[in-house]
Design an enzyme around this catalytic site. Structure first.
Site, mmCIF file in Angstrom:
data_model
loop_
_atom_site.group_PDB
_atom_site.id
_atom_site.type_symbol
_atom_site.label_atom_id
_atom_site.label_comp_id
_atom_site.label_asym_id
_atom_site.label_seq_id
_atom_site.Cartn_x
_atom_site.Cartn_y
_atom_site.Cartn_z
ATOM 1 N N LYS A 191 0.866 -1.192 0.000
ATOM 2 C CA LYS A 191 0.000 0.000 0.000
ATOM 3 C C LYS A 191 0.900 1.238 0.000
ATOM 4 O O LYS A 191 1.434 1.624 1.031
ATOM 5 C CB LYS A 191 -0.880 -0.022 1.261
ATOM 6 N N GLY A 243 6.449 4.839 8.479
ATOM 7 C CA GLY A 243 5.584 6.011 8.510
ATOM 8 C C GLY A 243 5.618 6.681 9.864
ATOM 9 O O GLY A 243 6.594 6.548 10.616
ATOM 10 N N SER A 244 4.528 7.371 10.197
ATOM 11 C CA SER A 244 4.498 8.158 11.426
ATOM 12 C C SER A 244 4.120 7.304 12.640
ATOM 13 O O SER A 244 3.466 6.268 12.513
ATOM 14 C CB SER A 244 3.492 9.300 11.274
ATOM 15 N N GLY A 248 1.504 4.210 13.110
ATOM 16 C CA GLY A 248 2.106 2.951 13.546
ATOM 17 C C GLY A 248 1.354 2.347 14.730
ATOM 18 O O GLY A 248 1.118 1.144 14.780
ATOM 19 N N GLU A 265 9.056 1.113 11.248
ATOM 20 C CA GLU A 265 10.129 2.091 11.063
ATOM 21 C C GLU A 265 9.465 3.457 11.125
ATOM 22 O O GLU A 265 8.766 3.859 10.194
ATOM 23 C CB GLU A 265 10.809 1.830 9.709
ATOM 24 N N CYS A 299 13.120 10.579 8.001
ATOM 25 C CA CYS A 299 12.911 10.149 9.388
ATOM 26 C C CYS A 299 14.183 10.252 10.223
ATOM 27 O O CYS A 299 14.126 10.533 11.415
ATOM 28 C CB CYS A 299 12.343 8.733 9.414
ATOM 29 N N GLU A 400 8.946 15.821 16.076
ATOM 30 C CA GLU A 400 9.419 15.669 14.701
ATOM 31 C C GLU A 400 8.682 16.666 13.809
ATOM 32 O O GLU A 400 7.464 16.641 13.718
ATOM 33 C CB GLU A 400 9.166 14.236 14.218
HETATM 34 P P1 ADP Z 1 2.007 10.913 7.037
HETATM 35 O O1 ADP Z 1 1.068 11.446 8.077
HETATM 36 O O2 ADP Z 1 3.324 11.564 7.080
HETATM 37 O O3 ADP Z 1 1.421 10.823 5.679
HETATM 38 P P2 ADP Z 1 1.420 8.222 7.815
HETATM 39 O O4 ADP Z 1 2.146 7.424 8.819
HETATM 40 O O5 ADP Z 1 0.025 8.613 8.152
HETATM 41 O O6 ADP Z 1 2.357 9.439 7.493
HETATM 42 O O7 ADP Z 1 1.404 7.469 6.424
HETATM 43 C C1 ADP Z 1 2.240 6.411 6.076
HETATM 44 C C2 ADP Z 1 1.426 5.369 5.339
HETATM 45 O O8 ADP Z 1 0.449 4.843 6.238
HETATM 46 C C3 ADP Z 1 0.659 5.893 4.137
HETATM 47 O O9 ADP Z 1 0.683 4.912 3.118
HETATM 48 C C4 ADP Z 1 -0.738 6.054 4.679
HETATM 49 O O10 ADP Z 1 -1.759 5.993 3.711
HETATM 50 C C5 ADP Z 1 -0.836 4.877 5.610
HETATM 51 N N1 ADP Z 1 -1.870 4.988 6.650
HETATM 52 C C6 ADP Z 1 -2.451 6.114 7.146
HETATM 53 N N2 ADP Z 1 -3.346 5.798 8.107
HETATM 54 C C7 ADP Z 1 -3.345 4.447 8.234
HETATM 55 C C8 ADP Z 1 -4.025 3.511 9.089
HETATM 56 N N3 ADP Z 1 -4.898 3.894 9.994
HETATM 57 N N4 ADP Z 1 -3.737 2.202 8.936
HETATM 58 C C9 ADP Z 1 -2.814 1.782 8.031
HETATM 59 N N5 ADP Z 1 -2.148 2.614 7.211
HETATM 60 C C10 ADP Z 1 -2.396 3.935 7.307
#
Ligand code: ADP
Length: 497
Positions: A191, A243-244, A248, A265, A299, A400
């Site tokens: 994804k 991601g964030s 996570g 990560e 990151c 961050e």
């Molecule tokens: P940012 O806020 O910097 O975009 P995210 O951690 O939200 O960082 O995004 C990283 C990835 O996680 C993206 O592919 C995003 O679509 C996906 N994502 C966002 N929300 C969810 C969730 N609740 N469950 C799984 N994946 C998610």
């Protein structure tokens, strides 16, 4: 003169009419709902593509295809066949690398020269994973059971992997998720992030061109809800997430219901420590790019810069002058060093911190503003920003920012700076600059972070682990731990008398 203010003329032919479908079971398919979403150029604001928006039904379809592939002919691929496939993939990716780099630049705005600079790292990575494919092995173990039994371990692929990646390094993230999948014999539903999914989609197509059977590599483009459906799906064995932190945490919660193996990560607020005896000519540009690279959307950025008092004023002044010399410009212009932030949402987040810095008493040395002149009004450029005299408890020093913002803080002693470097809830990376090897090694030992660089910042290699302590996550990418995370271990007992 080339016009860099429009993506027209830079669109790789692969984009066609700009409509892109999901990649499930080796087929390009529309979302069941027929829904789509648009992706825009961070640099020019133009429409880049319209992608299928995968819903729960599509995620389910992709997981089913992935499971069937895991149990199908793919499970009988010999290590040498997976290796050959990865080497073919490396060649295909190299042949098309300029277009792949362009897709990232078009969508998320990383300057084109920086995007193209990742070529070597990508090649090294894919070739490393190819090497791994034929080097996976268990152990023969002695045992003290009263009857004669041979005991050994088998390493087996963990199964269906759900990989969720961010927008700040899409191609690289896709390669570091899919590479271990192919090396170990797993299958994957990937994804990508909604802001930048095209290079991952094309990379997955190239996997098929390299000979991956249908269903082994699937891509479901979409937003957070798509990722949420993937992380909650009962038939996914492992989630690999970059991601964030807050996202996570949601993923860990969702995956707990079926005890998926999870690797995280996440973000950081990494300390970079410059001692007075450091080679400042090397330390200052590296420390600056340790923050400003990719407009700070990294990151492992070394955003907390601790400088020993005798060289503090000098470092502040020289770092600010380095920052002022960086060329801010359109992403497509090869001379650009600082591109835009990925989106308005990201800009608003960074702008919030830019307002907070002076409010909380930090001294703005340079930067601090949005740039719109020179045709930069269609995206969100932020000047490389340096705050000095930052206190450890100011929000700009604790949270961050994910923007080009450095916080510089003076220190007086070794023990003090180590304690302050470690007083963060994050622990992704750290840097140390000194000519004293003993001091460097003592600092390396005491910094609580997954990577520490001495007299360097940002080196990465597929053979070397990268990942977080504390709230920067768990699990490692790079190194043997990376591969371990895609494998199960089976203990086998055979009676021999
Ligand atoms: P940012 O806020 O910097 O975009 P995210 O951690 O939200 O960082 O995004 C990283 C990835 O996680 C993206 O592919 C995003 O679509 C996906 N994502 C966002 N929300 C969810 C969730 N609740 N469950 C799984 N994946 C998610």
């Amino acid at each position: 003169m080339t016009d860099y203010s429009s993506i027209a003329g830079f669109r790789p032919a692969w984009l066609g009419d700009g409509r892109k479908k999901l990649l499930i079971d080796g087929q390009a398919v529309e979302a069941r709902s027929g829904e789509t979403f648009k992706s825009f150029s961070a640099s020019t604001g133009e429409l880049v593509a319209e992608l299928a928006l995968a819903g729960e039904a599509d995620v389910d379809r992709a997981v089913k295809a992935s499971r069937a592939a895991f149990e199908g002919p793919w499970s009988r691929f010999k290590p040498a066949e997976r290796q050959a496939l990865l080497l073919r993939l490396a060649e295909l990716v190299d042949a098309e690398f300029d277009d792949l780099a362009m897709l990232d630049t078009l969508e998320m705005g990383r300057p084109i020269t920086a995007s193209k600079g990742l070529r070597g790292m990508l090649q090294r990575s894919l070739r490393h994973f190819a090497g791994v494919a034929s080097a996976i092995h268990g152990q023969t173990l002695g045992n003290s059971f009263p009857v004669e039994l041979l005991s050994y371990t088998l390493r087996e692929p963990v199964g269906v992997v759900g990989a969720i990646i961010p927008w700040n390094g899409p191609l690289f993230s896709a390669a570091w998720k899919i590479g271990p999948v192919l090396a170990t014999g797993c299958t994957v539903v990937l994804k990508p992030a909604e802001d930048a999914g095209l290079s991952a989609l094309r990379f997955a197509e190239l996997c098929h061109e390299a000979g991956v059977p249908p269903g082994v590599v699937n891509v479901v483009t979409g937003a957070g809800a798509t990722g949420a459906a993937l992380s909650a799906h009962p038939d996914v064995d492992k989630i690999a997430f970059t991601g964030s932190g807050p996202t996570g945490q949601r993923i860990v919660e969702a995956s707990a219901r079926t005890f998926k193996k999870v690797s995280m990560e996440l973000g950081g607020k990494s300390p970079n420590i410059i001692f007075a005896d450091a080679d400042l000519d090397a330390a200052i540009p590296a420390a600056a790019m340790g923050v400003f690279n990719n407009s700070g959307q990294v990151c492992a950025a070394g955003t907390r810069l601790f400088v020993e008092r005798p060289v503090y004023d000098e470092v502040v002044a020289r770092l600010a002058s380095f920052a002022q010399g960086l060329k801010i410009g359109l992403s497509l212009d090869p001379s650009t060093q600082i591109g835009p932030l990925v989106s308005q949402r990201q800009y608003e987040r960074v702008a919030g911190y830019l307002a907070l810095g002076p409010q909380q008493g930090a001294r703005l040395v340079t930067g601090g503003a949005r740039v719109t002149e020179g045709g930069l009004d269609k995206g969100y450029w932020v000047e490389p920003t340096v705050y000095a005299d930052v206190a450890d408890d100011m929000r700009i020093a604790c949270e961050e920012i994910f923007g080009p913002v450095a916080s510089i803080m003076p220190f007086d002693s070794f023990d003090e700076v180590i304690a302050r470097a470690n007083s963060s809830r994050f622990g992704l990376a750290g840097g140390v600059w000194t000519k004293d090897i003993n001091k460097a090694m003592a600092a390396v030992k005491r910094i609580r972070a997954g990577s520490v660089w001495v007299n360097h910042y940002f080196a990465m290699d597929p053979a070397v682990p990268f990942g977080g302590y504390k709230m920067s996550g768990f699990g490692r990418e790079g190194g043997s731990e990376h591969i371990d995370a895609y494998l199960q271990t089976k203990g086998v007992w055979i009676r021999t008398e």
